[in-house]
Write an enzyme that holds these catalytic residues in place. Structure first.
Site, short mmCIF file in Angstrom:
data_model
loop_
_atom_site.label_atom_id
_atom_site.label_comp_id
_atom_site.label_asym_id
_atom_site.label_seq_id
_atom_site.Cartn_x
_atom_site.Cartn_y
_atom_site.Cartn_z
CG ASP A 135 -6.88 -4.54 4.10
OD1 ASP A 135 -8.17 -4.51 4.70
OD2 ASP A 135 -6.85 -3.77 2.90
CG ASP A 193 -1.89 -20.10 -0.58
OD1 ASP A 193 -1.19 -19.88 0.24
OD2 ASP A 193 -1.55 -20.70 -1.57
CE LYS A 209 1.38 -17.52 -2.62
NZ LYS A 209 0.68 -19.09 -2.55
CG ASP A 269 -12.49 -6.96 6.05
OD1 ASP A 269 -12.07 -6.31 6.99
OD2 ASP A 269 -13.09 -6.23 5.08
CE1 TYR A 276 -3.01 -3.07 -0.03
CE2 TYR A 276 -3.75 -2.60 2.32
CZ TYR A 276 -3.81 -3.13 1.28
OH TYR A 276 -4.67 -4.40 1.26
#
Ligand code: NAD
Length: 363
Positions: free
Chosen positions: A248, A224, A192, A252, A141
């Protein structure tokens, strides 16, 4: 203890739920013989309307002078113009920057009596009680360059940069290990590493740090796999620590497990310490300004009330007081107290739910 708390109510239901949490903090101060003083300042859409800025300098000054900050929520349709020079959410980024907040903590605890509201089968929710620690300042970001380039063939290429510095990785991992020591002593470091260089740096530091925390068990989990396990066996997690983008998305996903956005608190901690030697943190519910129910007095105040409990624990070191709030919320839910997001019948108003919780707070 004397402590000063800044309330940034914000927009929509923000002022309603932060008022409820302030009442609980006042009640705690009275019950446990502390002196809490409060001030209020503007953030978000209401700040844009009043001053043209989503976080006026007066709010930054007030935050820097406070021991901790309790935030409601920002935003709403009134300010939803994508072409506007300033948006309410700019206030959130600005306060994170002003306070040097680099770690976002989101505890996720499933209440058995609310299992009906979760998309998961009830048996999967038994003993779900984990904490997601998300890095807030680095990664995709913020990395530069972040731009569009016109290619020789006239087409467009978009570029984002995923960058992490070793010190950013170390400080968030250290916080996760420290928090795990006070919990079930299990850290799941999510990365990852099979494809990303930043993840390989992350994994190296996680493995090295584990040696400093012999009581804590570390497992590396690919993002994942973590996404899958969060819905297949969420009870296996204690502390999940991860970088900005993965955090992020996973926070959620984790948030929907418990049944309502209105239930979950969060804390953001950073580099600054307050007058008591604890982090000058920012505490807020995970939900937004809920414009569809704003002004009706029906918002669930529990996420903000539990954020106030996190404030007591992390910014003031008041663990018993924090537990008193958490136990009162649990007891209220066990006794059947429900706001409109959790029931269609006999729903309590924000004020009634707050009063139920206040009545159950015990020293
Ligand atoms: P939202 O979280 O505001 O609402 C989503 C749904 O959950 C709505 O149906 C709402 O009524 C319900 N809900 C949320 N909080 C609730 C509560 N305490 N009690 C009962 N029901 C609750 O998300 P949204 O609708 O996508 O966004 C609305 C505005 O909030 C937007 O402007 C968005 O940008 C902003 N937002 C702000 C924050 C923040 O301040 N940190 C976070 C997310 C969204």
């Amino acid at each position: 203890m004397n402590a000063h708390i800044l309330i940034l109510g914000g927009d929509g239901v923000g002022p309603e739920v932060s008022h409820a949490a302030k009442q609980v903090l006042e009640h705690i101060a009275h019950t446990f013989s502390h002196t809490f003083s409060f001030s209020e300042a503007l953030i978000g859409g209401c700040a844009i309307d009043a001053t043209g800025s989503a976080l006026p300098q007066a709010s930054i000054d007030a935050a820097s002078a406070a021991d901790a900050i309790l935030l409601g929520a920002v935003g709403g349709p009134k300010w939803d113009n994508t072409k506007a020079a300033t948006r309410p959410e700019d206030g959130l980024l600005a306060i994170r920057k002003a306070l040097g907040l680099y770690a976002n903590l989101r505890p996720v605890k499933a209440y058995p009596e609310l299992a009906y509201a979760s998309p998961l089968r009830p048996e999967l929710l038994t003993n779900v009680d984990f904490l997601v620690v998300r890095e807030l300042t680095g990664g995709l970001y913020f990395g530069q360059p972040k731009e569009r380039r016109t290619r020789a063939d006239g087409g467009i290429t978009a570029v984002d940069t995923l960058e992490y510095h070793d010190y950013e990785v170390q400080r968030i991992l250290q916080l996760a290990f420290q928090l795990a020591e006070g919990r079930r002593k299990n850290v799941s470091s999510v990365d990852k590493a099979n494809v990303l260089e930043t993840s390989r740096l992350w994994r190296e530091h996680a493995s090295a740090m584990a040696k400093d925390y012999p009581a804590v068990t570390l497992q590396h989990v690919l993002v994942d796999t973590a996404a899958m396990r969060l819905v297949m066996s969420p009870a296996q997690f204690d502390v999940l620590v991860t970088e900005n983008t993965f955090g992020d998305i996973l926070t959620d996903e984790a948030a929907v497990l418990v049944g309502s956005m209105g239930l979950l608190p969060s804390a953001s901690l950073g580099t600054q310490t307050n007058a008591h030697g604890f982090p000058r943190g920012l505490y807020e519910p995970i939900h937004g300004s809920a414009p569809d129910i704003a002004g009706k007095g029906i918002a669930n105040p529990i996420g903000t009330i539990l954020s106030a409990a996190m404030l007591l624990r992390h910014s003031l070191g008041l663990n018993n007081e924090a537990s008193a709030i958490e136990n009162a919320v649990q007891a209220a839910l066990q006794a059947g107290a429900r706001t409109a997001d959790l029931t269609k019948e006999n729903a309590l108003s924000t004020k009634e739910m707050t009063e139920k919780i206040l009545a159950l707070v015990r020293a």
